[in-house]
Scaffold this active site. Structure first.
Site, PDB file in Angstrom:
ATOM      1  N   GLY A  18       1.024  -1.190  -0.134  1.00  0.00           N
ATOM      2  CA  GLY A  18      -0.144   0.092   0.099  1.00  0.00           C
ATOM      3  C   GLY A  18       0.921   1.405   0.098  1.00  0.00           C
ATOM      4  O   GLY A  18       1.517   1.391   1.093  1.00  0.00           O
ATOM      5  N   THR A  19       0.897   1.902  -0.971  1.00  0.00           N
ATOM      6  CA  THR A  19       2.199   2.565  -1.580  1.00  0.00           C
ATOM      7  C   THR A  19       1.879   3.907  -2.146  1.00  0.00           C
ATOM      8  O   THR A  19       0.796   4.282  -2.477  1.00  0.00           O
ATOM      9  CB  THR A  19       3.135   1.816  -2.425  1.00  0.00           C
TER      10      THR A  19
END
Length: 217
Positions: A18-19
């Site tokens: 999750g970036t």
């Protein structure tokens, strides 16, 4: 009656990057950047993962989505490009690398959950940034991706301009990553950067204490 627990809930969660990932072209090269946080559900399982993966000497990709899926795609493409370059007797094109990523993403779109931005430099077209997602292949002057990208679309649209220098592009990437990490709970850690041009690739890690400060911080 309470059900027996088999351990912490995050153990059964898919590990995701999750970036925030971003790539931008400048005259003569590209800058690619990412944050470093990896999560499983609500838990952070790695604070300092480098999500910039080497595909060839002057070609990198930025990873987002499922960590396992994204890393697998990068490793497969890295192998295929090595074979391709031996067959050609010269370095592969950036578009060739992006096409390989696109083909794998499309072929296994029902099984894989990953989005890669491919960027690099080659002898024909210089610095290039490609967005690839479920069969999409599109060259862009800049591209953003990951869960943190939705927080910075306004910033990148307002701040981007044609003809930015190498240093300006590096500052643009660091500022965008910093803003995304401050807003997105799934982004954080340090900022990884790689600058690629005709001479090769220069990697850099900007620690949290060295990231720029904004008014709300």
């Amino acid at each position: 009656m309470l059900e027996e627990s088999n351990g912490p809930g995050w153990l059964s969660e898919e590990v995701k990057t999750g970036t925030t990932i971003i790539g931008i072209e400048f005259d003569g090269g590209v800058v690619l950047g990412s944050d470093s946080r990896v999560s499983a559900g609500a838990s952070v399982v790695n604070r300092v993962m480098n999500k910039l993966s080497l595909l060839h000497d002057k070609i990198y990709c930025a990873l987002s989505g499922s960590a396992a899926d994204a890393q697998t795609i990068a490793e497969v493409v890295n192998y295929q490009l090595d074979v391709h370059s031996v067959e050609l007797g010269e370095d592969p094109l950036v578009r060739s690398a992006a096409t390989l990523v696109k083909n794998i993403s499309y072929k296994y779109k029902e099984e894989l959950s990953a989005h890669l931005i491919v960027a690099g430099w080659d002898r024909k077209k210089g610095g290039q940034v490609y967005a690839t997602l479920n069969g999409l292949l599109s060259r862009q002057p800049f591209a953003v991706g990951g869960s943190g990208s939705s927080y910075i679309y306004g910033f990148v649209d307002a701040e981007y301009r044609k003809g930015m220098s190498r240093r300006e592009c590096q500052e643009f990437v660091v500022n965008a990553l910093t803003l995304a990490m401050s807003r997105d709970g799934s982004s954080g850690g340090v900022a990884y950067l790689v600058t690629i041009d005709e001479t090769g690739a220069e990697e850099k890690c900007v620690l949290g204490n060295d990231l720029p400060k904004f008014f709300d911080q």
